[in-house]
Design a protein around this motif. Structure first.
Motif, short mmCIF file in Angstrom:
data_model
loop_
_atom_site.label_atom_id
_atom_site.label_comp_id
_atom_site.label_asym_id
_atom_site.label_seq_id
_atom_site.Cartn_x
_atom_site.Cartn_y
_atom_site.Cartn_z
N THR A 2 38.98 -27.45 -59.34
CA THR A 2 39.09 -26.04 -58.97
C THR A 2 40.33 -25.37 -59.54
O THR A 2 40.31 -24.20 -59.90
CB THR A 2 39.10 -25.91 -57.43
N GLN A 3 41.44 -26.15 -59.65
CA GLN A 3 42.67 -25.58 -60.20
C GLN A 3 42.81 -25.81 -61.69
O GLN A 3 43.77 -25.35 -62.29
CB GLN A 3 43.89 -26.19 -59.47
N GLY A 4 41.86 -26.53 -62.27
CA GLY A 4 41.96 -26.86 -63.68
C GLY A 4 42.88 -28.05 -63.90
O GLY A 4 43.21 -28.79 -62.98
N CYS A 5 43.30 -28.24 -65.12
CA CYS A 5 44.16 -29.37 -65.47
C CYS A 5 44.87 -29.09 -66.78
O CYS A 5 44.57 -28.10 -67.47
CB CYS A 5 43.35 -30.65 -65.58
N GLU A 45 54.63 -28.10 -64.03
CA GLU A 45 54.91 -26.66 -64.15
C GLU A 45 53.75 -25.82 -63.63
O GLU A 45 53.96 -24.81 -62.96
CB GLU A 45 55.17 -26.31 -65.62
N LEU A 46 52.52 -26.25 -63.93
CA LEU A 46 51.35 -25.48 -63.55
C LEU A 46 50.76 -25.91 -62.20
O LEU A 46 49.87 -25.25 -61.67
CB LEU A 46 50.26 -25.61 -64.63
N GLY A 47 51.25 -27.02 -61.67
CA GLY A 47 50.75 -27.49 -60.38
C GLY A 47 49.33 -27.99 -60.42
O GLY A 47 48.56 -27.81 -59.46
N VAL A 48 48.96 -28.64 -61.53
CA VAL A 48 47.60 -29.15 -61.70
C VAL A 48 47.68 -30.61 -62.17
O VAL A 48 48.73 -31.07 -62.60
CB VAL A 48 46.82 -28.31 -62.73
N PRO A 49 46.58 -31.34 -62.07
CA PRO A 49 46.59 -32.73 -62.54
C PRO A 49 46.63 -32.83 -64.07
O PRO A 49 46.23 -31.91 -64.78
CB PRO A 49 45.29 -33.31 -61.98
N SER A 50 47.11 -33.99 -64.54
CA SER A 50 47.10 -34.28 -65.96
C SER A 50 45.87 -35.13 -66.28
O SER A 50 45.46 -35.98 -65.49
CB SER A 50 48.37 -35.04 -66.37
N VAL A 63 40.29 -26.63 -68.41
CA VAL A 63 41.62 -26.90 -68.94
C VAL A 63 42.46 -25.62 -69.00
O VAL A 63 41.97 -24.56 -69.37
CB VAL A 63 41.52 -27.57 -70.33
N ARG A 64 43.72 -25.76 -68.62
CA ARG A 64 44.64 -24.63 -68.67
C ARG A 64 45.67 -24.79 -69.78
O ARG A 64 46.23 -23.81 -70.26
CB ARG A 64 45.34 -24.48 -67.32
N HIS A 65 45.88 -26.03 -70.18
CA HIS A 65 46.79 -26.29 -71.30
C HIS A 65 46.34 -27.56 -71.99
O HIS A 65 45.95 -28.54 -71.34
CB HIS A 65 48.24 -26.43 -70.82
#
Length: 313
Positions: free
Chosen positions: A14-17, A44-49, A117-119
């Motif tokens: 839900t928050q991406g990664c 930094e983004l508060g998401v899983p790797s 994916v966010r980054h």
């Protein structure tokens, strides 16, 4: 760390990664730098790797007879990725369906719809999609359109050479274990379960643990000074032969046989990790079992002299 086999088994993030894609064979110091950057961006983004890998590796699919030997089997690779703090590994089956997936479809199905994916961290020479038409520039443009950022992964150099899996393989092939250790950031090791063998080494006075390799070819061959650790955490010094045992008629497959100094017990069925510290000699064919026994005795004596007084930690 969570392992997901196949995109169809991936639950909605839900928050991406933040993600990276590659073989990560060996998880060497170059890979470790990528994973460290991945952790930073995830925090930094508060998401899983997430690390996206393929089984088999692409070159094993396209050219199985000439593909590079593996530094790490899947289980070993996953253990190393977990040790680097990766939250999620998405393992995609590299088959004809994936091979025929276009670069744009890969981005849409895997990165956008699957991982959200966010980054993305990838090498600037990364190629993907059918006929390898997708590249770094393609990803940058896709990210601008789909709302994720793309960054070129850092290149790590050591002793004037770029750290890569191929250079680790070269060092191991040449028996340059110190060079391999510098590139990996740790001594090279192989792991497997101890199986019943021919018991010939026992007859020659140096009983060995026959460690299952589960690989077509090992990345190194010869006789080595090693340490071995069982699942209970206890470590032993020893000497090992890895290769096809040319003096003894066998099945033509590579074998890893480890003689542990000062050990008396039963390791059958237990998983053992064998760490390679120094090469003693190349594997060779002897004219007789008597000559083979003399060489084994000399190898064991050399191992005892090397390990004398050295701690096991």
């Amino acid at each position: 760390m969570q392992l997901v086999r196949g995109l169809h088994n991936l639950q909605t993030l839900t928050q991406g990664c933040v993600a990276t894609i590659g073989n990560f064979d060996g998880v060497h110091r170059g890979h470790q730098a990528i994973l460290a950057r991945l952790r930073e961006r995830a925090i930094e983004l508060g998401v899983p790797s997430c690390v996206v890998i393929f089984e088999p590796q692409p070159r094993e699919f396209f050219t199985p007879d000439s593909a590079p030997v593996r530094l790490t089997r899947l289980r070993e690779k996953l253990e190393l990725l977990a040790a680097e703090g990766v939250d999620l590994v998405l393992c995609l089956a590299f088959n004809r369906r994936l091979r025929e997936l276009s670069a744009s479809a890969f981005v849409q199905q895997v990165l956008v719809e699957g991982l959200r994916v966010r980054h993305l961290e990838v090498g600037d020479d990364f190629r993907f999609g059918c006929d390898r038409l997708g590249d770094f520039a393609f990803l940058v443009h896709a990210g601008e359109a789909q709302g994720f950022s793309v960054e070129a992964a850092l290149t790590v150099e050591l002793d004037g050479e770029r750290v890569s899996s191929s250079r680790v393989r070269d060092a191991l092939h040449k028996g340059e274990l110190e060079r391999a250790e510098r590139l990996l950031g740790r001594p090279f090791a192989l792991a497997g379960r101890v199986l019943h063998g021919q018991k010939l080494a026992r007859q020659l006075g140096a009983p060995t643990a026959n460690v299952q390799l589960k690989r077509r070819q090992p990345p190194l061959r010869g006789v080595f000074l090693v340490s071995a650790q069982a699942e209970d955490g206890v470590r032993y010094h020893g000497v090992a032969n890895i290769g096809q045992r040319p003096t003894v008629a066998g099945d033509g497959r590579p074998h890893l046989e480890v003689h542990l100094l000062e050990f008396a017990g039963d390791l059958y069925g237990r998983r053992v990790t064998v760490t390679f510290h120094k090469k003693l000699r190349d594997e060779q064919r002897f004219a007789s079992l008597e000559a083979l026994k003399a060489a084994i005795d000399a190898d064991v004596a050399a191992a005892r002299a090397y390990w004398l007084g050295q701690p096991l930690d």
